[in-house]
Design an enzyme around this catalytic site. Structure first.
Site, PDB file in Angstrom:
ATOM      1  N   CYS A 158     -52.733 -27.653 -31.807  1.00  0.00           N
ATOM      2  CA  CYS A 158     -51.360 -27.812 -31.216  1.00  0.00           C
ATOM      3  C   CYS A 158     -51.421 -28.941 -29.965  1.00  0.00           C
ATOM      4  O   CYS A 158     -51.134 -30.056 -30.441  1.00  0.00           O
ATOM      5  CB  CYS A 158     -51.152 -26.684 -30.254  1.00  0.00           C
ATOM      6  N   HIS A 210     -51.618 -22.560 -35.019  1.00  0.00           N
ATOM      7  CA  HIS A 210     -52.634 -22.120 -34.536  1.00  0.00           C
ATOM      8  C   HIS A 210     -53.540 -21.274 -35.426  1.00  0.00           C
ATOM      9  O   HIS A 210     -53.378 -20.323 -35.779  1.00  0.00           O
ATOM     10  CB  HIS A 210     -52.193 -20.933 -33.392  1.00  0.00           C
ATOM     11  N   GLU A 241     -56.389 -19.693 -34.899  1.00  0.00           N
ATOM     12  CA  GLU A 241     -56.649 -18.488 -34.437  1.00  0.00           C
ATOM     13  C   GLU A 241     -55.749 -17.315 -34.421  1.00  0.00           C
ATOM     14  O   GLU A 241     -56.224 -16.411 -34.032  1.00  0.00           O
ATOM     15  CB  GLU A 241     -57.221 -18.600 -32.939  1.00  0.00           C
TER      16      GLU A 241
END
Length: 362
Positions: free
Chosen positions: A247, A332, A334
């Site tokens: 990001c 992202h 995660e």
């Protein structure tokens, strides 16, 4: 509930009811399209100074718990929803959303047409807004919004103030904290890594003192051009260690190697964004939260390869250095919340570390 009104800088108003804190607040009004994960959204440091509009109409129905926070102190300015659930029901729930907002001193607004608000922001672009309780004078409040100063220190406020270590038996990863979600740390720890979390303004000399196997550049809030200390850090580490950016970290890698960034009209914030890997044609559904993007044209002639593209608007979602082991994605991996389609990027990061170690020992 008492009357609370959202006033946008273009004069549009949305009258609803107050919940959470009674704090008077201003911020950038943005919308998030995820259907679940309001706790992770609220506590994502990338929402620093922003008022989050959740497009899913019912929020708070499964409560809040101690395990799903993405930071210990949320930095969002407000939470705006169609309907807030006052009686959550879930075996993991420990408190309600309204109670959590009170604890963190974050105001909430409910009972407005979030669909209309989202469509307005989508057509006009994100803009500044103000929450005010009770009666008000519109002209006076619009003047307050116009006088609102735009801060540039979001990363400083979102970052850790000092380094700390999370032990592990695997590779040592230095995580540069520009406002890192705890989900990133969880994924590294889950893979056995030792994680050294360092402040956003760390120097390359300080990073190399830890003798890292890899460096991760985290997500974070605000404009990447407001983080000038990151540019020499990345430039000096390139070629010395494997680097993976997520990001904001992705945008900073681009800036450090000569590319440019720009502000999107309304950003990408949601858990359903399709991204194509330009090398394989594979499409992943990703979780995203950013208001800036890398300028595709600025990549021309640089030692950077465009690797991933957003299917919705064609913007840059991933890059890779053509010589050194440096790569990044705008989304992202995660998740938290969102799909886990891209979670294997953490494994790819560790594989690159192993490959570099084998080359250096050959």
């Amino acid at each position: 509930m008492s009357k609370r009104t959202l006033i946008l800088e273009d004069g549009m108003i949305f009258e609803g009811e107050a919940f959470g804190s009674s704090e008077v607040t201003m911020g950038e009004v943005v919308f998030q399209t995820g259907m679940t994960g309001y706790q992770e959204m609220l506590s994502d440091p990338s929402y620093c100074d922003q008022m989050i509009v959740l497009t899913n109409p019912l929020i708070g129905n499964y409560g809040m718990n101690r395990d799903d926070y993405e930071t210990t102190q949320p930095l969002a300015k407000a939470l705006i929803v169609r309907e807030v659930c006052q009686t959550p029901s879930n075996f993991r729930s420990q408190t309600s959303l309204a109670e959590a907002l009170l604890e963190f001193n974050i105001p909430g607004l409910t009972g407005i047409d979030t669909r209309q608000l989202t469509r307005h922001l989508r057509s006009k672009g994100v803009m500044r807004g103000l929450l005010v309780d009770g009666e008000y004078e519109l002209a006076e409040q619009l003047e307050r919004i116009q006088q609102m100063k735009l801060t540039t220190d979001q990363v400083k406020r979102a970052s850790t103030e000092r380094a700390y270590i999370i032990p592990g038996a695997g590779p040592r990863i230095v995580l540069v904290d520009f406002g890192a979600k705890l989900g990133i740390i969880r994924e590294l720890v889950r893979r056995g890594c030792e994680v050294v979390v360092v402040p956003h303004d760390v120097t390359s000399k300080e990073v190399l003192r830890y003798v890292p196997d890899g460096v991760m550049l985290s997500n974070g809030p605000g404009n990447p051009k407001d983080v000038p200390t990151a540019i020499p850090l990345i430039q000096e580490l390139t070629g010395q260690v494997v680097i993976f950016g997520i990001c904001l970290g992705h945008q900073l890698i681009a800036l450090a190697h000569g590319a440019d960034t720009f502000k999107l009209p309304f950003g990408h914030r949601g858990a359903n964004h399709p991204v194509e890997d330009l090398r394989t044609g594979q499409v992943s559904i990703t979780s995203q939260n950013h208001g800036y993007a890398v300028d595709a044209q600025s990549l021309s002639g640089l030692e950077l390869q465009w690797t991933h593209r957003a299917i919705n608007d064609g913007t840059v979602e991933g890059i890779r250095h053509t010589i050194h082991p440096v790569f990044s994605v705008q989304y992202h991996p995660e998740a938290s919340p969102g799909p886990m389609d891209a979670n294997d990027l953490f494994d790819q990061f560790l594989t690159e570390i192993t490959n570099q170690q084998e080359v250096s020992h050959a």
